[in-house]
Every structure is written in C-alpha cells, then in structure tokens.
Design a protein around this motif. Structure first.
Motif: not given
Length: 205
Positions: A41-46, A56-65, A118-122
């Motif tokens: 969830s933190q990775k998707k949040l960043v 609006q529309e593309k976020l789910w496509r980005l997180t799927e990648k 935080a170090h892992w996600v960043l």
C-alpha cells in the motif's frame, strides 16, 4: 493571476491530491487484508503522489504495473502490524508495568519497521551498492535504517509530525496523513540524494 492567488491554487490542488491518495491508501490497506498489505500500500501511495495526473482514470493501470508483492514485503507488513498491535495493547493496559513494557517494545519496533519500510519503498539503496541482489539490498537497507543520518532524522520527524495530528484531529489525520507522509518523504529523499551527489562530486574534485 497574482502570486498569492497562484500559490493558493497550488496549495488547494496539492491538498486535493493528498486527500485522494490517502483515501486510496486506506482502500488498498483494507483490500490487502490489513496484515499483509502495509508495504504494498505504501508503494502504491508513493506512485499515487508521483502521478497525480493519473488519479482520475489511469492510476489503477499504473499500480497494476508494479511488481508482485514479494514475500519479504509481506513479512515486513506483518512486523508493522504486530508492532502496532503490541503498542495499542500497551496503551489499552494503561500505566501498568506490562502496559509500559508493551508500549516501549511496540513503539520502538514500530519505528524501526516504519523506517526500514520507508527506505525500501523509496529505494534509497543505489544500484552499485546492491548489485541487484535481494539479500544485498536488504542488508544495505538495514544498515541505512540503523545508521544515524539526516535522512533517518527527517523520516522519523515526518512520522512524528503526522502522528501528533492524530489526537488533535482524527478525521484530518485519516484524510491527509498517508498522502502527506508519502509526499514529504519523497521530497526529502530527493533532496537528500541531491545533497549526497554534491558531496560525492566535491570529494572527487
């Protein structure tokens, strides 16, 4: 448009992004089962903070990648959940000796887990340090977590700032804190890399 008006518009737009990203974070956390989904969830949040135009529309496509959640990320998420549960149990027990013990152990463990995640996600480990090996990455991140540094102080200060908001306004914390943390940590990590790069260049010259 005056300078003050443009700043006001920029602030409102940023607040909108933080609220939207925060709501996405809570949704991802719930759908991730609360226990295993903290790191993913933190990775998707960043990613959400990095790409506000895709809200609006593309976020789910980005997180799927994003790469599938690794086993170590699930283990780290479980550690965060257990440390938080231990701290909350200590708070529920109050000022008893057992309650104080739970709060100290849970609080310190939670800070270490959050710092490591935080170090892992960043992605603060450089490729030349880790050589792409998961074990090397994990070891370097552990060293960064335990090593006193300006970045670690900034990360802990950011978490502390938003945690202080919780007793003041739980609703505001819910709406803004996750996005605010991700935004500040991303900016802080970028600034830290720039400072490290300048220091490295000056040492070579």
């Amino acid at each position: 448009m005056t300078e003050k008006s443009s700043k006001l518009v920029a602030t409102v737009e940023l607040l909108y992004v933080l609220v939207k990203c925060s709501l996405h974070f809570w949704g991802w956390l719930v759908t991730g089962g609360l226990i295993y989904g903290w790191v993913s969830s933190q990775k998707k949040l960043v990613l959400c903070v990095d790409h506000p135009e895709a809200l609006q529309e593309k976020l789910w496509r980005l997180t799927e990648k994003l790469p599938a959640t690794k086993l170590w990320e699930k283990v780290l998420s479980v550690g965060i959940f257990l440390a938080l549960a231990l701290f909350l149990a200590g708070a529920w027990l109050g000022s008893t000796s057992l309650g104080l013990l739970f709060k100290v152990i849970g609080g310190l463990s939670l800070l270490l887990f959050l710092l490591y995640s935080a170090h892992w996600v960043l992605g603060t480990v450089a490729d030349d340090e880790s050589k792409g090996a998961p074990v090397a990455i994990g070891y370097q991140l552990l060293l960064q977590t335990l090593r006193p540094s300006l970045l670690n102080g900034f990360i802990l200060g950011t978490y502390a700032f938003w945690l202080l908001l919780l007793p003041v306004s739980p609703l505001l914390f819910f709406l803004v804190a996750p996005g605010g943390v991700a935004y500040l940590l991303k900016k802080g990590a970028q600034k830290y890399r720039e400072m490290e790069g300048k220091t490295h260049d000056s040492c070579q010259s």
